[in-house]
Design a protein around this motif. Structure first.
Motif, PDB file in Angstrom:
ATOM      1  N   ASP A  97       0.850  -1.190   0.000  1.00  0.00           N
ATOM      2  CA  ASP A  97       0.000   0.000   0.000  1.00  0.00           C
ATOM      3  C   ASP A  97       0.883   1.236   0.000  1.00  0.00           C
ATOM      4  O   ASP A  97       2.114   1.153  -0.048  1.00  0.00           O
ATOM      5  N   CYS A  98       0.257   2.403   0.062  1.00  0.00           N
ATOM      6  CA  CYS A  98       1.005   3.655  -0.086  1.00  0.00           C
ATOM      7  C   CYS A  98       2.057   3.829   1.009  1.00  0.00           C
ATOM      8  O   CYS A  98       3.149   4.364   0.750  1.00  0.00           O
ATOM      9  N   ASP A  99       1.767   3.364   2.216  1.00  0.00           N
ATOM     10  CA  ASP A  99       2.740   3.484   3.304  1.00  0.00           C
ATOM     11  C   ASP A  99       4.006   2.686   3.016  1.00  0.00           C
ATOM     12  O   ASP A  99       5.101   3.056   3.450  1.00  0.00           O
ATOM     13  N   ASP A 104      12.019   8.459   2.917  1.00  0.00           N
ATOM     14  CA  ASP A 104      12.726   9.720   3.188  1.00  0.00           C
ATOM     15  C   ASP A 104      11.901  10.704   4.007  1.00  0.00           C
ATOM     16  O   ASP A 104      12.022  11.918   3.857  1.00  0.00           O
ATOM     17  N   GLY A 105      11.024  10.165   4.859  1.00  0.00           N
ATOM     18  CA  GLY A 105      10.251  11.030   5.749  1.00  0.00           C
ATOM     19  C   GLY A 105       9.016  11.645   5.138  1.00  0.00           C
ATOM     20  O   GLY A 105       8.402  12.534   5.741  1.00  0.00           O
ATOM     21  N   TYR A 106       8.584  11.151   3.964  1.00  0.00           N
ATOM     22  CA  TYR A 106       7.383  11.723   3.356  1.00  0.00           C
ATOM     23  C   TYR A 106       6.147  11.386   4.180  1.00  0.00           C
ATOM     24  O   TYR A 106       5.961  10.257   4.638  1.00  0.00           O
ATOM     25  N   SER A 126       9.838  23.116  -3.924  1.00  0.00           N
ATOM     26  CA  SER A 126      11.190  22.663  -3.623  1.00  0.00           C
ATOM     27  C   SER A 126      11.234  22.306  -2.146  1.00  0.00           C
ATOM     28  O   SER A 126      10.304  22.578  -1.398  1.00  0.00           O
ATOM     29  N   GLY A 127      12.320  21.672  -1.738  1.00  0.00           N
ATOM     30  CA  GLY A 127      12.467  21.375  -0.318  1.00  0.00           C
ATOM     31  C   GLY A 127      12.308  19.907   0.005  1.00  0.00           C
ATOM     32  O   GLY A 127      12.085  19.054  -0.866  1.00  0.00           O
ATOM     33  N   GLU A 128      12.413  19.615   1.300  1.00  0.00           N
ATOM     34  CA  GLU A 128      12.479  18.251   1.798  1.00  0.00           C
ATOM     35  C   GLU A 128      11.283  17.388   1.411  1.00  0.00           C
ATOM     36  O   GLU A 128      11.434  16.275   0.930  1.00  0.00           O
ATOM     37  N   GLN A 129      10.088  17.923   1.613  1.00  0.00           N
ATOM     38  CA  GLN A 129       8.901  17.096   1.395  1.00  0.00           C
ATOM     39  C   GLN A 129       8.655  16.812  -0.094  1.00  0.00           C
ATOM     40  O   GLN A 129       8.229  15.722  -0.454  1.00  0.00           O
TER      41      GLN A 129
END
Length: 427
Positions: A97-99, A104-106, A126-129
């Motif tokens: 599933d999606c999890d 990378d912390g999404y 842009s950025g981490e997420q």
């Protein structure tokens, strides 16, 4: 005389005792009939009909399907899909599933907080997420994007279902896909695009079937839908529907000579895009597509939307439902849609003028159209009632179809399609 009777009885008994599949034709060996739309041009479309016995596969899971596709090889092959295959599975068949793809912390919660338009504005993400979303999306793509090579036939056996997959014919040709229920090409990681449509929108990644740079493709008796995860049940995020599905069948990037017949497109927003963008002038002279005897049910828009291509749309059945309906025939840049003898069924709040929408398009040929059982002229009504933001259309699309099967009246085709379109309904 008695001996003759005994011989006849023995023959009949032998026939009755044959296996049930003995007289069933092998649809994997079928080729596109002569003159059946644009895909019959030139050398026609034969798919994997010439495959040797070593390249005829019956597959029952994702791992088997991947092996049979052979990383999009050009070797002639016939792939029969049996049962239900879920693309969101491990090589050992365990469901993902999606999890399981998130990395990378999404997390959606963090993503929404990071790119809220009230604080982020309209700048490019842009950025981490966003980086974590892209990494997560790549993990899912490795599972669900299935590359189909040249000289391939994919057929569904009785009741075959392909879930969560995006079949992709990239820069390949001579491909046949038939008798398959393909559903729920579900994107776990849609991207927020701040500038789309002025106020931003969500963009998803996967089409059930995507033809990109593809030639000589026949799609027949397939059913394409979002069944399992309809976008109508998704939440509204940033004041936009959080879409999880892209197209059902998109034909882009110079694809050419395609026939789509006797198929069902159901319960979806953007069903079929033909052409990549207004600036994709390399598509000129390509994107020649025939759509006949298809059913579009509860489709919001793009049935189809066309740029540049010469597209013959005849004997199709449209069942318009829902309050979010936008249009069926989309006339875009340099398109040439030749629409004949199509039948539309709509609720009371939908008018004839709603069926056609134009963006930079200039022409639409139409004839023999039925609207809730009554003959109408789509072109004349579009021009009489367009909002002023759309230009009037002319009837001269610059070409006349010559490659087609028998064109029935809209009323006759309407009945035929209701009975015969979609997976599991092959004659």
């Amino acid at each position: 005389m008695r001996l003759r009777h005994i011989a006849l009885a023995t023959t009949l008994l032998g026939l009755l005792c044959l296996p049930a599949h003995a007289d069933t034709r092998d649809i994997g060996r079928d080729t596109l009939p002569l003159n059946d739309g644009w895909a019959s041009a030139g050398s026609g479309t034969t798919g994997g009909s010439g495959a040797d016995s070593a390249h005829v596969f019956t597959v029952t899971d994702r791992a088997g399907l991947v092996r049979a596709l052979d990383n999009g090889s050009d070797t002639p092959k016939i792939i029969r899909i049996a049962g239900t295959i879920d693309a969101n599975t491990t090589d050992d068949g365990e469901h993902l599933d999606c999890d399981d793809y998130a990395t990378d912390g999404y997390s959606l919660r963090k993503y929404l907080a990071a790119y809220d338009p009230r604080t982020w504005g309209s700048a490019k993400l842009s950025g981490e997420q966003e980086a974590a979303r892209q990494a997560s999306a790549r993990k899912q793509a490795e599972r669900v994007e299935l590359l189909v090579g040249s000289n391939t036939t994919i057929v569904g056996l009785k009741g075959a279902v392909l879930k969560g997959a995006s079949l992709q014919v990239r820069n390949a040709g001579n491909v046949i896909v038939r008798n398959l229920d393909s559903r729920d090409a579900y994107d776990c990681f849609p991207v927020w695009q701040p500038n789309t449509g002025g106020l931003g929108d969500w963009k998803t990644a996967y089409d059930n079937i995507w033809l990109t740079g593809a030639t000589h493709v026949w799609v027949d008796h397939v059913t394409l839908s979002d069944k399992g995860h309809p976008d109508s049940e998704e939440p509204t995020l940033f004041a936009r529907n959080y879409l999880r599905h892209d197209g059902l069948l998109d034909i882009t990037n110079g694809s050419d000579l395609v026939t789509v017949s006797w198929s069902r497109f159901a319960d979806h927003d953007k069903a079929m895009l033909i052409g990549s963008g207004d600036s994709a002038t390399g598509d000129r002279g390509k994107l020649r597509v025939t759509l006949h005897h298809n059913e579009f049910e509860s489709v919001v828009q793009r049935a189809p939307r066309v740029r540049f291509g010469q597209v013959h749309v005849y004997n199709n059945r449209y069942l318009v439902e829902g309050d979010d309906y936008r249009y069926s025939l989309g006339v875009s840049t340099e398109s040439g849609i030749y629409a004949e003898n199509n039948a539309f069924h709509t609720p009371g709040h939908i008018e004839v003028a709603d069926l056609v929408k134009s963006w930079n398009g200039s022409a639409l040929h139409q004839s023999g159209t039925l609207f809730n059982g009554y003959p109408v002229d789509l072109l004349a009504i579009h021009n009489a009632y367009n909002s002023g933001s759309e230009r009037d259309l002319t009837a001269d699309v610059g070409w006349t179809p010559t490659l087609h099967t028998k064109i029935d009246s809209a009323a006759a085709a309407d009945r035929q399609v209701a009975r015969g379109a979609g997976a599991g309904r092959m004659p």
